[in-house]
Each structure stands twice: as structure tokens, then as C-alpha cells.
Scaffold this motif. Structure first.
Motif, mmCIF file in Angstrom:
data_model
loop_
_atom_site.group_PDB
_atom_site.id
_atom_site.type_symbol
_atom_site.label_atom_id
_atom_site.label_comp_id
_atom_site.label_asym_id
_atom_site.label_seq_id
_atom_site.Cartn_x
_atom_site.Cartn_y
_atom_site.Cartn_z
ATOM 1 N N PHE A 236 0.863 -1.188 0.000
ATOM 2 C CA PHE A 236 0.000 0.000 0.000
ATOM 3 C C PHE A 236 0.891 1.226 0.000
ATOM 4 N N SER A 237 0.894 1.977 -1.083
ATOM 5 C CA SER A 237 1.755 3.144 -1.209
ATOM 6 C C SER A 237 1.050 4.378 -0.693
ATOM 7 N N ASN A 238 1.745 5.168 0.108
ATOM 8 C CA ASN A 238 1.109 6.389 0.589
ATOM 9 C C ASN A 238 1.137 7.486 -0.463
ATOM 10 N N GLY A 239 2.068 7.412 -1.404
ATOM 11 C CA GLY A 239 2.106 8.391 -2.473
ATOM 12 C C GLY A 239 2.199 9.812 -1.958
ATOM 13 N N GLY A 240 2.734 9.973 -0.748
ATOM 14 C CA GLY A 240 2.804 11.294 -0.165
ATOM 15 C C GLY A 240 1.488 11.767 0.405
ATOM 16 N N LEU A 241 0.497 10.843 0.480
ATOM 17 C CA LEU A 241 -0.837 11.244 0.887
ATOM 18 C C LEU A 241 -1.210 10.803 2.297
ATOM 19 N N VAL A 242 -0.469 9.870 2.868
ATOM 20 C CA VAL A 242 -0.834 9.353 4.178
ATOM 21 C C VAL A 242 -0.569 10.401 5.255
ATOM 22 N N ALA A 243 -1.584 10.677 6.051
ATOM 23 C CA ALA A 243 -1.426 11.645 7.119
ATOM 24 C C ALA A 243 -0.466 11.109 8.173
ATOM 25 N N GLU A 244 0.148 12.005 8.888
ATOM 26 C CA GLU A 244 1.116 11.616 9.904
ATOM 27 C C GLU A 244 0.442 10.788 10.991
ATOM 28 N N ASN A 245 1.131 9.739 11.426
ATOM 29 C CA ASN A 245 0.684 8.881 12.526
ATOM 30 C C ASN A 245 -0.565 8.069 12.181
ATOM 31 N N VAL A 246 -0.872 7.918 10.885
ATOM 32 C CA VAL A 246 -2.011 7.095 10.485
ATOM 33 C C VAL A 246 -1.548 5.645 10.377
ATOM 34 N N SER A 247 -2.207 4.766 11.094
ATOM 35 C CA SER A 247 -1.903 3.347 11.046
ATOM 36 C C SER A 247 -3.125 2.604 10.533
ATOM 37 N N VAL A 313 -8.455 11.417 2.837
ATOM 38 C CA VAL A 313 -7.538 10.555 2.092
ATOM 39 C C VAL A 313 -6.363 10.171 2.982
ATOM 40 N N VAL A 314 -6.077 8.883 3.047
ATOM 41 C CA VAL A 314 -4.945 8.406 3.854
ATOM 42 C C VAL A 314 -3.956 7.599 3.026
ATOM 43 N N GLY A 315 -4.237 7.387 1.744
ATOM 44 C CA GLY A 315 -3.293 6.638 0.918
ATOM 45 C C GLY A 315 -3.918 6.244 -0.399
ATOM 46 N N LYS A 316 -3.194 5.468 -1.179
ATOM 47 C CA LYS A 316 -3.711 4.964 -2.438
ATOM 48 C C LYS A 316 -3.136 3.578 -2.702
ATOM 49 N N ASN A 317 -3.870 2.801 -3.493
ATOM 50 C CA ASN A 317 -3.398 1.448 -3.777
ATOM 51 C C ASN A 317 -2.648 1.420 -5.107
ATOM 52 N N LEU A 322 -7.620 6.196 -4.542
ATOM 53 C CA LEU A 322 -7.378 6.781 -3.231
ATOM 54 C C LEU A 322 -8.175 6.028 -2.188
ATOM 55 N N TYR A 323 -7.562 5.802 -1.041
ATOM 56 C CA TYR A 323 -8.274 5.194 0.079
ATOM 57 C C TYR A 323 -8.610 6.285 1.078
ATOM 58 N N MET A 324 -9.902 6.410 1.385
ATOM 59 C CA MET A 324 -10.379 7.410 2.337
ATOM 60 C C MET A 324 -10.873 6.700 3.591
ATOM 61 N N MET A 325 -10.621 7.299 4.721
ATOM 62 C CA MET A 325 -10.995 6.696 5.994
ATOM 63 C C MET A 325 -11.806 7.722 6.791
ATOM 64 N N GLN A 326 -12.842 7.241 7.454
ATOM 65 C CA GLN A 326 -13.699 8.122 8.234
ATOM 66 C C GLN A 326 -13.073 8.369 9.603
#
Length: 327
Positions: A236-247, A313-317, A322-326
Motif C-alpha cells: 500500500f503506497s502512501n504516495g505522499g498522501l498518508v497523514a502523519e501517525n495514520v496506522s 484521504v490516507v493513501g492509495k493502492n 485513493l483510500y479514504m478513511m472516516q
């Protein structure tokens, strides 16, 4: 604005064919009032499939009339549902003035998409209904008379129920058929169907139809089930999109195939379905995992809808979704 989950737009079809573990966790019905209607839960905690699980209060009933309701998807819904999804997955070209440029090729694409979607939906629904029937029979059979004459019910864990379901050849065969007839990677990727799933949550699935309260016409649809939050093959690549401390967990409940008919957009239906799905996962599946979804980066209208409902948005596959999380 299209409320469709973008995975449909690129023919990324739902792959898991599952069900709510407990029949009392199945979608019953929810009344969706027109804008301004206040909805309250009934006093009973048991979902009655024949009655709304959300009802209007007396004071709001006099002010506005309920227009829509959500109920379990039925076999008869699939023709309309697959048509709505096909319209989104094979969207027609538009002229410069914004009007639809209909042509023969677009019609053929939609027919092919509709046929494929309906087949996959039908396989999932068959597995869901078979599982619901098995579990209903189990709960009927385990009701016994207590020592004082009152009825007692044997409580089964999700793991016990999962084992019971998987020991049923007919159910297991229908799940396998649904997976085989899908096209994308899912939680069942490389699963050995001779073995019980290692996580009972994989058997959670809800198929919901939105219908006109007055005539029963299907005007929307949504599925909720466990999906991978990342590619199981390529990571799962964050592509620079994953927020800090998101697990992110490896799997999580997700909304997919969310769609409303073109004639019923901008009525708040998608927003209310999202809210119901979020509450359903929390209260019926007792899940603490955040609700997620996949969306195309160019589907700005859908992204705005999800953002208004607390998704980010927290990442992309590896497919670029884009993968979005509530939150």
C-alpha cells in the motif's frame, strides 16, 4: 453530483460475498425523511426485518412526509441496481454544451457492464441469503426452555457461527462461486476454501437498497463489507498522501457500490446512507475499525461528498485509487 463509489466507475467490482454473522444484524429498514425530518431509533434493540429500524417522531411526521427507506436488497432489485451501476461504470460521452452524446457503442458498453454487474451481485446475494437462512435456523434450534419455564437462547460467538457456516457445503459453495465470478483481489485472495476463514469478520456483508416509500421503486444501493485497505500483492503506497501517525489495519469495513439514480440526486440520499452504514458497522458488527472506501482521484464530486461525511484521504493502492478513511 454522483454519489457512486468510484470503484464502480472503473469496473472495480465488489469481490467479497459475505453476510451479517447474526441474523439480527441484518439490514431491516430505515425511513429516510425529506430534508429536515428528524429520525429516531425505536426503543427495541432487535431489528425487525418487516418494520423500519428508524421511524419518524410524531412532531416531525406532521411537518414532512417520509419519501425513502432503506431495506435489505432483494433479488428483484438487481435489474435496476445493475442498470444504475452500469450507467456509472460506462458513462456516456458528453457534448460541449454538457448534453449526453448517445451512441451505439456507449449502449453496448452499458449492456455488457450491466450483465456482468448483475451476475456478480446475484452471486453475492445468493451467498448472503443462504447464510442468513442457516443462521436463522440455528437460532431457532438452540432456543430451549429454562428450568423456570422461561425461554433461553444459546449465545454463539462470531467464531462459532463462522465455523458452523463454513461446515455447510451449500453455503461454502455459494461463497466460492461468488468469489470465482469476481474479477478483483479481495479478502478471499488465495484463500483455501477447505479451511475456515481465519477472521470471522470476513463473513460480514450488507446489501442495502434505497426505495421510494410511496411505490417501492429502487432509487439507490450500497454495500458494506470487509475490504483490504492495501494491495495484498504490491503493498500500500502512501504516495505522499498518508497523514502523519495514520496506522491502517490490513482489512477494514468499507462502503462500495454506493449509487443513486440520476433522477434522485441532490436529495441527501447518499449522505444518509453513509451515516446509516457507519452506524450499522459500529452497532451491529461491533467494529471499532474505521469505515473506509476507495475513490478515483478525478471523481471530485464523490470526494467532496465523502469529505463532508468525515472521510479523508490516507493513501492509495497500486491501481491508483485513493483510500479514504472516516475519522
Amino acid at each position: 453530483m454522483s454519489s457512486k463509489n468510484s470503484s464502480v466507475g472503473i469496473s472495480r467490482l465488489a469481490l467479497i460475498i459475505l453476510l451479517a454473522i447474526n441474523p439480527k444484524n441484518a439490514v431491516g429498514a430505515i425511513a429516510i425523511g425529506a430534508p429536515g425530518t428528524r429520525l429516531t431509533e425505536p426503543t427495541s434493540s432487535v431489528v425487525n426485518p418487516s418494520a423500519p429500524s428508524f421511524v419518524e417522531t410524531d412532531d416531525t411526521r406532521t411537518r414532512t412526509k417520509t419519501r425513502f427507506r432503506i431495506r435489505r436488497t432483494r433479488s428483484a432489485d438487481l435489474d435496476v441496481v445493475s442498470s444504475m451501476l452500469a450507467m456509472e461504470s460506462a458513462s456516456p460521452r458528453r457534448n460541449e454544451d454538457g448534453t449526453i452524446a448517445w451512441n451505439w457503442n456507449d449502449g453496448v458498453k452499458r449492456l455488457r457492464a450491466k450483465s456482468l454487474l448483475e451476475m456478480q451481485l446475484r452471486h453475492r446475494l445468493l451467498a448472503v441469503e443462504e447464510g442468513r437462512k442457516i443462521i436463522s435456523n440455528i437460532y431457532d434450534d438452540v432456543s430451549i426452555q429454562g428450568s423456570y419455564g422461561e425461554e433461553e437462547c444459546l449465545l454463539l460467538s462470531d467464531e462459532d457461527t463462522c465455523s458452523i457456516l463454513w461446515s455447510n457445503d451449500k453455503f461454502r459453495s455459494k461463497v466460492k462461486s461468488a468469489v470465482v465470478n469476481s474479477q478483483e483481489v479481495s479478502v478471499w485472495h488465495n484463500h483455501n476454501f477447505d479451511l475456515t476463514p481465519h477472521d470471522s469478520a470476513f463473513l460480514h456483508h450488507a446489501m442495502m437498497s434505497v426505495v421510494e416509500a410511496s411505490n417501492g421503486d429502487v432509487v439507490g444501493f450500497c454495500e458494506v463489507a470487509w475490504l483490504p485497505t492495501r494491495s495484498q500483492d504490491e503493498g500500500f503506497s502512501n504516495g505522499g498522501l498518508v497523514a502523519e501517525n495514520v496506522s491502517l489495519p490490513r482489512y477494514a469495513p468499507a462502503i462500495f457500490n454506493l449509487v443513486t439514480s440520476q433522477s434522485h440526486r441532490r436529495m441527501g440520499i447518499a449522505t444518509r446512507v453513509i451515516k446509516f452504514a457507519s452506524k450499522f458497522v459500529t452497532t451491529k458488527w461491533c467494529s471499532s475499525a474505521p469505515l473506509g472506501l476507495y475513490v478515483r482521484s478525478d471523481n471530485q464530486s464523490a470526494m467532496r461528498l465523502y469529505a463532508r461525511n468525515g472521510f479523508e484521504v490516507v493513501g492509495k493502492n497500486h491501481d491508483g485509487l485513493l483510500y479514504m478513511m472516516q475519522r
